[in-house]
Design a protein around this motif. Structure first.
Motif, mmCIF file in Angstrom:
data_model
loop_
_atom_site.group_PDB
_atom_site.id
_atom_site.type_symbol
_atom_site.label_atom_id
_atom_site.label_comp_id
_atom_site.label_asym_id
_atom_site.label_seq_id
_atom_site.Cartn_x
_atom_site.Cartn_y
_atom_site.Cartn_z
ATOM 1 N N SER A 104 47.863 6.589 46.848
ATOM 2 C CA SER A 104 48.629 6.898 48.060
ATOM 3 C C SER A 104 49.762 5.913 48.274
ATOM 4 O O SER A 104 50.680 6.167 49.046
ATOM 5 C CB SER A 104 47.713 6.891 49.286
ATOM 6 N N SER A 105 49.699 4.777 47.591
ATOM 7 C CA SER A 105 50.682 3.727 47.777
ATOM 8 C C SER A 105 51.181 3.230 46.417
ATOM 9 O O SER A 105 50.432 3.225 45.435
ATOM 10 C CB SER A 105 50.071 2.556 48.554
ATOM 11 N N SER A 106 52.444 2.809 46.374
ATOM 12 C CA SER A 106 53.059 2.410 45.113
ATOM 13 C C SER A 106 52.443 1.157 44.507
ATOM 14 O O SER A 106 52.579 0.900 43.320
ATOM 15 C CB SER A 106 54.568 2.180 45.314
ATOM 16 N N ASN A 107 51.775 0.332 45.335
ATOM 17 C CA ASN A 107 51.262 -0.941 44.809
ATOM 18 C C ASN A 107 49.782 -0.887 44.446
ATOM 19 O O ASN A 107 49.154 -1.919 44.246
ATOM 20 C CB ASN A 107 51.512 -2.065 45.822
ATOM 21 N N LEU A 108 49.231 0.324 44.375
ATOM 22 C CA LEU A 108 47.811 0.456 44.065
ATOM 23 C C LEU A 108 47.593 0.680 42.571
ATOM 24 O O LEU A 108 48.238 1.530 41.962
ATOM 25 C CB LEU A 108 47.194 1.613 44.850
ATOM 26 N N ASN A 109 46.676 -0.090 42.009
ATOM 27 C CA ASN A 109 46.230 0.070 40.632
ATOM 28 C C ASN A 109 44.763 0.469 40.673
ATOM 29 O O ASN A 109 43.970 -0.140 41.396
ATOM 30 C CB ASN A 109 46.427 -1.248 39.875
ATOM 31 N N PHE A 110 44.378 1.498 39.908
ATOM 32 C CA PHE A 110 43.033 2.041 40.061
ATOM 33 C C PHE A 110 41.955 1.060 39.610
ATOM 34 O O PHE A 110 40.891 0.985 40.213
ATOM 35 C CB PHE A 110 42.904 3.366 39.324
ATOM 36 N N SER A 111 42.205 0.299 38.555
ATOM 37 C CA SER A 111 41.221 -0.707 38.127
ATOM 38 C C SER A 111 41.000 -1.747 39.229
ATOM 39 O O SER A 111 39.857 -2.113 39.533
ATOM 40 C CB SER A 111 41.681 -1.395 36.840
ATOM 41 N N ASP A 147 57.049 15.271 38.552
ATOM 42 C CA ASP A 147 58.266 15.685 39.252
ATOM 43 C C ASP A 147 58.308 17.188 39.466
ATOM 44 O O ASP A 147 58.774 17.682 40.489
ATOM 45 C CB ASP A 147 59.512 15.302 38.434
ATOM 46 N N PHE A 148 57.853 17.917 38.453
ATOM 47 C CA PHE A 148 58.158 19.341 38.343
ATOM 48 C C PHE A 148 57.383 20.193 39.344
ATOM 49 O O PHE A 148 57.925 21.132 39.935
ATOM 50 C CB PHE A 148 57.860 19.803 36.917
ATOM 51 N N TYR A 149 56.100 19.878 39.547
ATOM 52 C CA TYR A 149 55.238 20.724 40.372
ATOM 53 C C TYR A 149 55.108 20.112 41.760
ATOM 54 O O TYR A 149 54.725 18.952 41.903
ATOM 55 C CB TYR A 149 53.871 20.900 39.716
ATOM 56 N N CYS A 214 43.429 9.938 44.693
ATOM 57 C CA CYS A 214 42.970 11.318 44.501
ATOM 58 C C CYS A 214 43.268 11.691 43.047
ATOM 59 O O CYS A 214 43.710 10.861 42.249
ATOM 60 C CB CYS A 214 43.678 12.269 45.474
ATOM 61 N N ILE A 215 42.995 12.951 42.702
ATOM 62 C CA ILE A 215 43.304 13.477 41.366
ATOM 63 C C ILE A 215 44.328 14.592 41.521
ATOM 64 O O ILE A 215 44.072 15.589 42.189
ATOM 65 C CB ILE A 215 42.045 14.054 40.675
ATOM 66 N N HIS A 216 45.516 14.424 40.925
ATOM 67 C CA HIS A 216 46.462 15.529 40.840
ATOM 68 C C HIS A 216 46.021 16.428 39.692
ATOM 69 O O HIS A 216 45.995 16.007 38.525
ATOM 70 C CB HIS A 216 47.877 15.004 40.602
ATOM 71 N N HIS A 217 45.695 17.656 40.034
ATOM 72 C CA HIS A 217 45.084 18.584 39.082
ATOM 73 C C HIS A 217 46.070 19.717 38.793
ATOM 74 O O HIS A 217 46.374 20.527 39.668
ATOM 75 C CB HIS A 217 43.781 19.145 39.679
ATOM 76 N N TYR A 218 46.554 19.771 37.541
ATOM 77 C CA TYR A 218 47.500 20.803 37.108
ATOM 78 C C TYR A 218 46.766 21.735 36.148
ATOM 79 O O TYR A 218 47.029 21.750 34.935
ATOM 80 C CB TYR A 218 48.709 20.151 36.439
ATOM 81 N N GLN A 219 45.862 22.527 36.706
ATOM 82 C CA GLN A 219 44.966 23.329 35.873
ATOM 83 C C GLN A 219 45.727 24.314 35.007
ATOM 84 O O GLN A 219 45.409 24.506 33.836
ATOM 85 C CB GLN A 219 43.965 24.076 36.751
ATOM 86 N N VAL A 220 46.731 24.956 35.577
ATOM 87 C CA VAL A 220 47.570 25.893 34.831
ATOM 88 C C VAL A 220 49.018 25.598 35.211
ATOM 89 O O VAL A 220 49.374 25.632 36.376
ATOM 90 C CB VAL A 220 47.221 27.355 35.165
ATOM 91 N N VAL A 277 49.886 25.777 52.018
ATOM 92 C CA VAL A 277 50.027 24.799 50.946
ATOM 93 C C VAL A 277 50.757 23.570 51.468
ATOM 94 O O VAL A 277 51.412 23.606 52.505
ATOM 95 C CB VAL A 277 50.791 25.374 49.736
ATOM 96 N N LYS A 278 50.635 22.478 50.739
ATOM 97 C CA LYS A 278 51.344 21.254 51.071
ATOM 98 C C LYS A 278 52.379 20.970 49.989
ATOM 99 O O LYS A 278 52.260 21.411 48.857
ATOM 100 C CB LYS A 278 50.369 20.083 51.187
ATOM 101 N N ARG A 279 53.391 20.212 50.391
ATOM 102 C CA ARG A 279 54.470 19.883 49.462
ATOM 103 C C ARG A 279 54.369 18.418 49.048
ATOM 104 O O ARG A 279 54.067 17.545 49.867
ATOM 105 C CB ARG A 279 55.832 20.139 50.105
ATOM 106 N N PHE A 280 54.622 18.174 47.761
ATOM 107 C CA PHE A 280 54.635 16.823 47.214
ATOM 108 C C PHE A 280 55.940 16.632 46.458
ATOM 109 O O PHE A 280 56.314 17.455 45.628
ATOM 110 C CB PHE A 280 53.449 16.619 46.258
ATOM 111 N N ASP A 281 56.653 15.548 46.765
ATOM 112 C CA ASP A 281 57.879 15.233 46.051
ATOM 113 C C ASP A 281 57.794 13.798 45.552
ATOM 114 O O ASP A 281 57.896 12.850 46.319
ATOM 115 C CB ASP A 281 59.101 15.415 46.955
ATOM 116 N N PHE A 282 57.568 13.659 44.256
ATOM 117 C CA PHE A 282 57.330 12.351 43.659
ATOM 118 C C PHE A 282 58.504 11.399 43.909
ATOM 119 O O PHE A 282 58.334 10.248 44.297
ATOM 120 C CB PHE A 282 57.096 12.537 42.162
ATOM 121 N N LEU A 283 59.728 11.883 43.700
ATOM 122 C CA LEU A 283 60.913 11.034 43.801
ATOM 123 C C LEU A 283 61.118 10.511 45.217
ATOM 124 O O LEU A 283 61.371 9.322 45.422
ATOM 125 C CB LEU A 283 62.149 11.800 43.335
#
Length: 304
Positions: A104-111, A147-149, A214-220, A277-283
């Motif tokens: 959720s934040s740019s400074n987070l590392n999962f490990s 970026d794309f989805y 969270c997990i971004h899931h791009y199943q198809v 639906v919700k919108r996500f914009d990576f940039l």
């Protein structure tokens, strides 16, 4: 035993694909966000996984499916990978090649995030299921999947990171879910305990969508990919239904329905959002995180 390299966070998975760029982006992103090492079963991919990731074989062990058994189920694969490599991992996470661990934040590392939960047996991250936006083909190799989805629905279905120091064996036969391979002592990304009695399918909206990871899931990602998964990934199968220890009947599973439903869900033919639906914009939402990832890719010889 003393000569085993102990990685803090590993990913274990099985991949069959004809989209090498998808696998490469998945690997780079999850490596960037904190995964130390990958154990990947190559399930007869069109392009060999060892070739796709040839620059990164110091961070990957590739296991041909023939070493485990061509007819091994996902449950069998998970259990084999866990038993084989748990001693080389502090945490092991089971995610597919369409799942991106996302902060959720740019400074987070999962490990680093997992270090807060070393007393837990596992940590669950929920899906964000992304729409394919009516694409006929997957995006070209120079475009970032992140970026794309842009349209997604929060989902109550999780994927799990397992604390290998506290979990001797997976319990998939009991949990009946590869999403939840262990019982008890599991928390969600907020630190709250998982309430096992409430199955994901029984949860009601709105689902939590503001947790640290969270997990971004791009199943198809396209119609082409939906067709590939139907025709090449054995999505039409026959299994034996057992009741009271006795073989009862043969049941046909037509899981291809979910790929077609995923393709047509959430967006109209022009790729515009429809429904809840919700919108996500990576940039715009994570510019620093995106820039750091682009830099990481360039350092590894890739331009996206």
């Amino acid at each position: 035993m003393d000569d085993i390299v102990k990685h803090y966070l590993t990913v274990a998975t099985s991949i069959r694909t004809k989209y090498p760029n998808n696998v490469l982006q998945w690997f780079l992103w999850n490596k960037f966000i904190g995964v130390d090492y990958f154990y990947i079963v190559d399930d007869n991919s069109d392009s060999e996984i060892s070739e796709i990731l040839k620059r990164h074989l110091d961070s990957v062990t590739v296991i041909p499916i023939q070493e485990i058994g061509k007819e091994a189920s996902q449950v069998d694969l998970y259990q084999h990978l866990y038993e084989e490599y748990k001693n080389a991992s502090k945490w092991m996470m089971f995610i597919d090649d369409d799942e991106f661990i996302f902060p959720s934040s740019s400074n987070l590392n999962f490990s680093n995030f997992l270090k807060k939960f070393e007393n837990a047996r596992g940590v669950e991250l929920n899906w964000r299921n992304f729409s394919p936006q009516a694409q006929r083909e997957n995006p070209s190799g120079d475009k970032l999947i992140l970026d794309f989805y842009k349209f997604y629905k929060p989902s109550p279905y999780p994927k799990s990171a397992i604390n290998c120091d506290k979990v001797k064996h997976l319990d998939v036969q009991s949990t009946l879910s590869v999403h939840r391979p262990i019982r008890d002592g599991v928390v969600i990304a907020s630190g709250d305990d998982v309430i096992w009695e409430i199955a994901p399918s029984q949860k009601t909206e709105p689902f939590e969508d503001d947790l640290p990871f969270c997990i971004h899931h791009y199943q198809v990602k396209s119609l082409d990919e939906a067709i590939y998964k139907i025709s090449e990934r054995k999505c039409i199968s026959e299994r034996t239904k057992i009741q009271n220890g006795q073989e009862k009947e043969k049941v046909r599973f037509h899981s291809y329905n979910r790929y077609l439903e995923s393709f047509f869900n959430w967006t109209d033919p022009e790729g515009l959002a429809k429904g809840d639906v919700k919108r996500f914009d990576f940039l715009s939402e994570h510019p620093c995180l995106r820039n750091n990832f682009i830099t990481f890719c360039k350092e590894n010889g890739y331009n996206f």
